[in-house]
Motif scaffolding. Structure first.
Motif, PDB file in Angstrom:
ATOM      1  N   MET A   1       0.836  -1.176   0.000  1.00 28.51           N
ATOM      2  CA  MET A   1       0.000   0.000   0.000  1.00 28.51           C
ATOM      3  C   MET A   1       0.886   1.246   0.000  1.00 28.51           C
ATOM      4  O   MET A   1       1.696   1.438   0.887  1.00 28.51           O
ATOM      5  N   LYS A   2       0.737   2.073  -0.987  1.00 24.52           N
ATOM      6  CA  LYS A   2       1.544   3.284  -1.135  1.00 24.52           C
ATOM      7  C   LYS A   2       0.939   4.401  -0.279  1.00 24.52           C
ATOM      8  O   LYS A   2      -0.266   4.551  -0.201  1.00 24.52           O
ATOM      9  N   ASP A   3       1.805   5.149   0.391  1.00 20.59           N
ATOM     10  CA  ASP A   3       1.314   6.289   1.164  1.00 20.59           C
ATOM     11  C   ASP A   3       2.060   7.548   0.752  1.00 20.59           C
ATOM     12  O   ASP A   3       2.945   7.517  -0.091  1.00 20.59           O
ATOM     13  N   ILE A   4       1.709   8.650   1.366  1.00 15.53           N
ATOM     14  CA  ILE A   4       2.256   9.950   0.954  1.00 15.53           C
ATOM     15  C   ILE A   4       3.749  10.081   1.230  1.00 15.53           C
ATOM     16  O   ILE A   4       4.395  10.960   0.684  1.00 15.53           O
ATOM     17  N   TYR A   5       4.297   9.216   2.049  1.00 16.31           N
ATOM     18  CA  TYR A   5       5.701   9.320   2.425  1.00 16.31           C
ATOM     19  C   TYR A   5       6.631   8.483   1.539  1.00 16.31           C
ATOM     20  O   TYR A   5       7.837   8.589   1.649  1.00 16.31           O
TER      21      TYR A   5
END
Length: 78
Positions: free
Chosen positions: A1-5
């Motif tokens: 899961m890709k996040d903003i960081y």
């Protein structure tokens, strides 16, 4: 899961972590906001640790042995 960081480098992550720390120390945030800031800080801290571990794995030493250069894994001395 890709996040903003995910797209930030180590230095940018540290800046974000410092911002979160300052907010937690200096602002009168609600409990819910403080918990969310703490969660984000933990995510960033984990990403920093992953980046440091990956950098350590990539570090290699070039050794000149009898005119031959070979690559060896870097092993930190304790």
């Amino acid at each position: 899961m890709k996040d903003i960081y995910d797209d930030l480098d180590f230095e940018e992550l540290m800046i974000e972590l410092e911002k979160i720390t300052a907010k937690l120390e200096n602002e009168n945030s609600s409990l819910d906001e403080s918990v969310k800031l703490f969660e984000n800080g933990m995510i960033i801290s984990k990403k920093c640790n992953e980046k440091l571990e990956n950098a350590e794995k990539r570090i290699t030493m070039l050794i000149n042995s009898d005119g031959e250069i070979r690559e060896e894994d870097f092993i930190p001395q304790e």
